[in-house]
Scaffold this active site. Structure first.
Site, mmCIF file in Angstrom:
data_model
loop_
_atom_site.group_PDB
_atom_site.id
_atom_site.type_symbol
_atom_site.label_atom_id
_atom_site.label_comp_id
_atom_site.label_asym_id
_atom_site.label_seq_id
_atom_site.Cartn_x
_atom_site.Cartn_y
_atom_site.Cartn_z
ATOM 1 C CG ASP A 23 8.304 8.825 -5.061
ATOM 2 O OD1 ASP A 23 7.924 8.106 -3.919
ATOM 3 O OD2 ASP A 23 8.686 8.275 -5.979
ATOM 4 C CE LYS A 70 8.161 5.998 -2.698
ATOM 5 N NZ LYS A 70 7.570 4.987 -3.625
ATOM 6 C CE LYS A 119 10.958 6.313 -5.626
ATOM 7 N NZ LYS A 119 10.832 6.113 -7.171
ATOM 8 C CB THR A 154 -0.865 -0.002 1.268
ATOM 9 O OG1 THR A 154 -0.232 0.300 2.381
ATOM 10 C CG2 THR A 154 -1.575 -1.191 1.484
ATOM 11 N N GLY A 161 0.614 3.469 -15.017
ATOM 12 C CA GLY A 161 0.809 2.828 -13.708
ATOM 13 C C GLY A 161 2.070 3.365 -13.393
ATOM 14 C CG LEU A 187 16.054 -0.966 -11.111
ATOM 15 C CD1 LEU A 187 16.613 0.697 -11.490
ATOM 16 C CD2 LEU A 187 16.662 -1.851 -12.181
ATOM 17 C CD GLU A 213 4.209 6.628 -5.088
ATOM 18 O OE1 GLU A 213 3.581 6.382 -3.736
ATOM 19 O OE2 GLU A 213 5.412 5.989 -5.270
ATOM 20 C CB ALA A 236 10.474 -0.454 -9.362
#
Length: 814
Positions: free
Chosen positions: A679, A580, A683, A556, A665, A614, A668, A612
């Site tokens: 975002d 995250k 990260k 989620t 897709g 990686l 977010e 994702a």
């Protein structure tokens, strides 16, 4: 001579008795045979119930007795031909009348003594053995019935009488030496004292009876016929993959039976072990199955030093401690004498070398008496502060590993404690005898099933390890993950020896649970028909199932879900987070989650938080674990922004390209998190934290390219305002083209500082040739100084993100 014993469900009804008769007919072709019969299944309990009801003046005991009589009469009518029924029916009715007369006396007196109780329950074996004898005669077997009370002599300790072996062995030998028959049937469980009064031999008494006969007659074998195919590595009701043990030693069998294995009871072993008579546990309903042979030496062990895992429930732990115990002899003696005075059996003992404390395990039923008698025995020491009042802990069980060969193989204890510790099972006390035939651990009763399954998997499972998943989030990424898990289930079991089961699934509306595993071919329908979603309830159920190797998977983007990881990790439930929020929240919470995972032997994995699918975080961790130091990071971490700037050229509006990214897709759920740079800030902060930096979101510089007006209102307002600001976006694009460069939203970390923002990238830069939705991360370290370590590939999309979560699940499983 051979001795065969039948009881329980083996003689529960006429069909089963016919199976017994067929086994006996085959056996008598080879040798003289004694058949020991216990009461019909459930009859002993009914007799005890009748006596207890009569003692409290409850006239319903008569209904119970009527049921017992009816059951035996019907068995005779089915098993014995009509022409031969008269004498056995008359005998059975006489015995049933005797039971009723005794219970009537109990009813009038309002008293049920142990002596009377023995007399009542003895009728179960007496009647069943007579009926079996009648059936054998009906099929042409010349069987002689003998009352065990005339041969087995005991003391007068009713309900658990001790056998006088000198007299008993002599009686048995003399009787069978003079008897001409080749087949004998005797009742189990019953005996008599020297005065001729009926006694019983206690729990497992019919097996014990068979062992007494086998020992006295030097039988070549004792066969215990039951409803299971021998002894198992664990209770199959608790461990579905429990395996049969073809061979086991006397000592191992006694250890397993002492610690709860119900197939055979410890007293049964002792008489035959002295004579080295093998005991064969066989299944009445699968007579051709090998079963288990119990003997003195076991050579076939299949390389395993552990023979079984068993448990005792309803244990209380008594702890006596205090400074006045150190170096003073006699404290242990006084403790055990106090318990013995109340006839309280000690099941487990453990004492530290400091002599500051001693701990014993007893049956929980005796806690009140034990506490009172021990505190009384040490009243002076307690009053003077030399010893603390007795500490009593309840709600406990004992789990034990059993095996003769453990003493010659180091590391068994470590393997045992490590396995259950990794699954969050706390050990309250440990005991291991110098013979090293068993290692016992006291644990919470609620953890028994998990502990036994974990240990069985550790010591016996060569096929697979079971992993149990609870998945929150069944949207785009979640549904792809479930599809991948379904596709790979058989491959994982065959190639990695992992049985991955999905126990719970939840979306924002519904949740479902199945302890045996959800059918992944029908999960959508089952979820739609599930319970209303309550996050706290979902977590409570995951915790209460208490399954081994449990993993919670968060697919989620929900803040509330990220806040419950603590409750899971504290129960040694691993967490795999695609979400995250947790790792990008306050540093203190991020650190606490990492520490909890370490403390409770769980995994906390979040590879898909950056890049994702990686292997970004995994590679970073490998660098650090191998002794390298990260000096600088440069990265394009937004698949969304990279897609947008790779596809925006002024021909379509900027808002249109962003909407395309959302529809495919890549964004977010709220695309403003991507476009604002929030975002990407999360990260780079996660990467900096994983590099060892204590960084907060407020410490990161965000050089945003978005006009402030775009970030106000709803998502719809966001798109409308971007259309109005199209000239702003076109100008940014044209400036980059004029300079011969590309636009990339770059995150950087160096010297403890982090920043994100849109940059012009020239063709010589590593970030220039980055297409579609790809991400790239450049690690500059002590080892990678001028040429960075580069990780590059698709950084967005449901399939690749799901595969990254999948990889974390497998990583956590190992």
């Amino acid at each position: 001579m051979q001795v065969l014993k039948f009881g329980g469900t083996s003689v529960a009804n006429a069909d089963n008795i016919n199976k017994v008769v067929a086994i006996v007919q085959k056996a008598i072709q080879h040798d003289k045979t004694i058949v020991v019969v216990s009461a019909f299944g459930g009859v002993t309990d009914s007799l005890l119930k009748a006596g207890a009801l009569a003692a409290i003046a409850d006239e319903s005991y008569k209904e119970v007795l009527t049921g017992i009589e009816h059951r035996h009469i019907e068995a005779v009518k089915v098993l014995v031909p009509v022409a031969k029924q008269s004498s056995i029916l008359s005998w059975v009715k006489q015995r049933c009348n005797e039971i009723e007369d005794i219970c009537n006396g109990v009813f009038l007196l309002g008293e049920l003594s142990d002596r009377t109780r023995d007399r009542i329950v003895s009728y179960g074996e007496l009647i069943s053995s007579q009926i079996v004898t009648a059936r054998l005669k009906a099929v042409g077997a010349e069987a002689a019935w003998k009352d065990s009370r005339e041969l087995i002599i005991t003391d007068s300790n009713h309900s658990f009488a001790a056998v006088d072996f000198a007299v008993t062995d002599n009686n048995i030998r003399n009787y069978f030496a003079a008897a001409p028959e080749a087949l004998f049937v005797v009742p189990g469980f019953v005996a008599s004292n020297p005065a001729g009064l009926t006694t019983t031999l206690g729990r497992g008494g019919s097996d014990y009876t068979a062992a007494i006969y086998a020992s006295a007659m030097d039988a070549k074998v004792l066969e215990i016929w039951t409803d299971v195919s021998g002894m198992m590595t664990a209770d199959p009701r608790v461990v579905p993959n429990a395996k049969a043990l073809p061979h086991i030693s006397y000592q191992e069998a006694m250890e397993l039976s002492h610690f709860g294995a119900k197939v055979i009871y410890p007293p049964t072993i002792q008489p035959v072990m002295k004579k080295n008579i093998p005991v064969w546990i066989k299944n009445t309903f699968e007579p051709d199955a090998h079963g288990t042979v119990i003997e003195s030496e076991v050579s076939k062990r299949n390389g395993n030093n552990i023979r079984g895992i068993t448990s005792i429930n309803d244990i209380a732990l008594l702890s006596l401690e205090g400074p006045g115990m150190v170096g003073i002899p006699g404290f242990s003696k006084r403790l055990f004498e106090a318990l013995a005075s109340e006839e309280i059996n000690v099941i487990l003992i453990t004492q530290g070398s400091s002599e500051h404390s001693i701990c014993v395990g007893i049956d929980i039923a005796h806690v009140a008496e034990a506490e009172a008698v021990v505190n009384k025995a040490f009243a002076y020491e307690i009053e003077t502060g030399k010893v603390d009042p007795l500490v009593v802990e309840v709600g406990l069980s004992i789990v034990a590993l059993v095996g003769d060969n453990m003493k010659s193989h180091p590391g068994v204890s470590g393997k045992m404690f490590g396995a259950i510790g990794r699954n969050g099972v706390n050990i309250r006390a440990i005991a291991q005898g110098s013979s090293e035939k068993n290692i016992s651990a006291v644990i919470a009763a609620r953890d028994v099933k998990k502990a036994i399954n974990v240990l069985h998997e550790e010591f016996f499972e060569t096929t697979y390890k079971q992993v149990n998943l609870f998945i929150a989030g069944a949207g785009n990424v979640g549904s792809k993950l479930l599809s991948q898990l379904q596709q790979q289930q058989s491959w994982l079991q065959e190639q990695l020896r992992l049985q991955v089961r999905i126990i719970g699934i939840a979306n924002s509306r519904k949740m479902i649970f199945k302890e045996e595993g959800i059918n992944l071919g029908k999960w959508k329908e089952e979820l739609e028909a599930g319970y209303p979603m309550e996050l706290d309830e979902f977590i409570n159920v995951a915790r209460s199932f208490n399954l081994r190797n449990s993993v919670f998977v968060d697919v989620t983007a929900n803040d509330r879900v990220a806040q419950i990881y603590e409750r899971l990790l504290e129960k040694s439930i691993s967490v795999v987070a695609c979400n995250k929020v947790a790792c990008s929240s306050a540093y203190a919470y991020y650190r606490r989650l990492k520490d909890l995972a370490r403390e409770f032997n769980a995994s906390f994995l979040f590879e898909t938080n950056v890049g994702a699918g990686l292997p970004v975080i995994g590679t970073l961790n490998d660098l650090l674990r191998s002794g390298d130091t990260v000096n600088r990071i440069q990265a394009v971490l937004s698949g969304t922004l990279n897609f947008v700037f790779n596809n925006y050229n002024g021909e379509k509006s900027f808002a249109t390209v962003v909407k395309q990214a959302q529809d495919e897709g890549y964004t977010e759920p709220d695309p403003r998190l991507d476009l604002s740079g929030t975002d990407v800030m999360r990260k780079i902060m996660i990467l900096a934290r994983e590099s060892g930096e204590r960084l907060e979101m407020d410490d990161i510089t965000n050089n945003t390219f978005m006009p402030p007006s775009c970030m106000k209102g709803s998502v719809a307002d966001f798109y409308a305002e971007m259309e109005k600001q199209e000239d702003h976006f076109k100008e940014i694009y044209e400036q980059a083209v004029k300079a011969g460069k590309k636009l990339k939203f770059v995150a950087s970390y160096e010297n403890g500082k982090a920043a994100v923002g849109l940059q012009h990238i020239d063709p010589q830069h590593d970030l220039y040739h980055l297409y579609g939705k790809d991400n790239v991360v450049l690690f500059y370290t002590n080892r990678y100084v001028e040429q960075p370590l580069v990780i590059k590939g698709a950084g967005a999309g449901a399939e690749v993100t799901a595969s990254g979560v999948f990889a974390d699940i497998i990583r956590g499983a190992h």
